[in-house]
Enzyme design. Sequence first.
Site, mmCIF file in Angstrom:
data_model
loop_
_atom_site.group_PDB
_atom_site.id
_atom_site.type_symbol
_atom_site.label_atom_id
_atom_site.label_comp_id
_atom_site.label_asym_id
_atom_site.label_seq_id
_atom_site.Cartn_x
_atom_site.Cartn_y
_atom_site.Cartn_z
ATOM 1 N N GLU A 10 -2.771 -9.076 3.507
ATOM 2 C CA GLU A 10 -3.153 -9.581 4.826
ATOM 3 C C GLU A 10 -4.653 -9.492 5.063
ATOM 4 O OE1 GLU A 10 -3.322 -5.267 5.481
ATOM 5 O OE2 GLU A 10 -2.063 -6.596 4.286
ATOM 6 N N HIS A 59 -3.933 -4.979 0.049
ATOM 7 C CA HIS A 59 -3.576 -5.535 1.355
ATOM 8 C C HIS A 59 -3.682 -7.060 1.330
ATOM 9 C CE1 HIS A 59 -3.297 -1.922 3.990
ATOM 10 N NE2 HIS A 59 -3.925 -1.385 2.957
ATOM 11 N N CYS A 79 0.825 -1.212 0.000
ATOM 12 C CA CYS A 79 0.000 0.000 0.000
ATOM 13 C C CYS A 79 0.860 1.265 0.000
ATOM 14 C CB CYS A 79 -0.997 -0.039 1.162
ATOM 15 S SG CYS A 79 -2.429 1.024 0.875
#
Length: 403
Positions: free
Chosen positions: A362, A360, A273
Amino acid sequence: MSLINRSPGLLVLEDGTIYRGSGFGASGVFSGEVCFNTSMSGYQEIVTDPSYADQIVVMTYTQIGNVGVNPEDEEASSAHLSGFIAKEICREPSSWRARGNLDEFLRRKGVPGLEGIDTRALVRRIRNTGFQRGVISTDPESQDELSLVRQAKQAPSLDGRDLVAEVTCNEPYEPLREDWSGVEGQLPKASEPKQQLTVVAYDFGIKRSIIDLLSKNGFKVIVVPAQTSASYVDELNPDAVFFSNGPGDPAAVRGVRDPIKELIKKYPAFGICLGHQIIGLALGGSTRKLKFGHHGGNQPGQDLSTGSVLICAENHGYAVELDSLERAGEPVVVTHVNLNDRTVEGLAHRELPLFSVQYHPEASPGPHDASFFFSRFYKMALSHSNGTTLSGAQVAGREDASS
């Protein structure tokens, strides 16, 4: 849920549009840039994500708060956003993990909330006009509409502000956090033992879930402040470096480009990001602000090496300009693009062990389609530590692509 007996609340945009609803959470008057998030769940992670610093977040899903809140799902100990808006808030959550409701949680975090407005109309306005500054007021004594409009017009923009300085850690640390392990009969599958490598993670507003996944994929993590020098990182003798997510305008973050330029020539590196954007700047590229950004758990990112599409969690208002990287002459290749607007979603270097993604992997919240990037990073770092350097493009499967 009925809004009867709730305190009045207002959202006022800089163009003079006013939305009236009911306040919840903390009482007060706060300004910020208004954005919307299309995730259906994960509101607690959104509230505690430092990337939302100085933003007022509007949830597009109709009811928020159904599963309550709990300590395990916080991405940071503090909340940095300026306000939280939903069509309807659930104050009686139903989940065995719940330790409270969203209303109480926002009060503790000092975040004002607003419910009962037409969130569809608000989202359409942001989509049509682009980002707007706004003021949210849940203080009944501070709701003079003309005064709030003036305050919205005078509120600082995110452009040109170094918000990373407001959310980064003050000193280096090694995270100590117990993993949530589920319930008996539903435990996560144990991962295979790995040779532990050391990664220095630059904290531009790092999420705890990123730290967790770095750890689970074989890394000992040392988190350092955003303006840490390259020489200090050298003293830590890491196997790799990582550049995290974070808030605001990447071009305004001070003191980070030169260290990154040095470090990516020495160590395998991965950015997520804001980290991806700052890598683009360090390579000589530029960034631009998007009309209303990408915020949500359902963004389509296409892997250009395979043509497959990942459904991604995203949260950003700026993007790396592809043309600027081509002009800079760095041997980088685009690995992923957003299918909605073709913005750059991933980069890889054809010579250095370096890659980055705009979204992202995650998640938290969102789908886990892209979680393999952490194991890809470990593979690249392990190869380097064993004396064989894989370039970012090789690891990404685009080693034969033209830059």
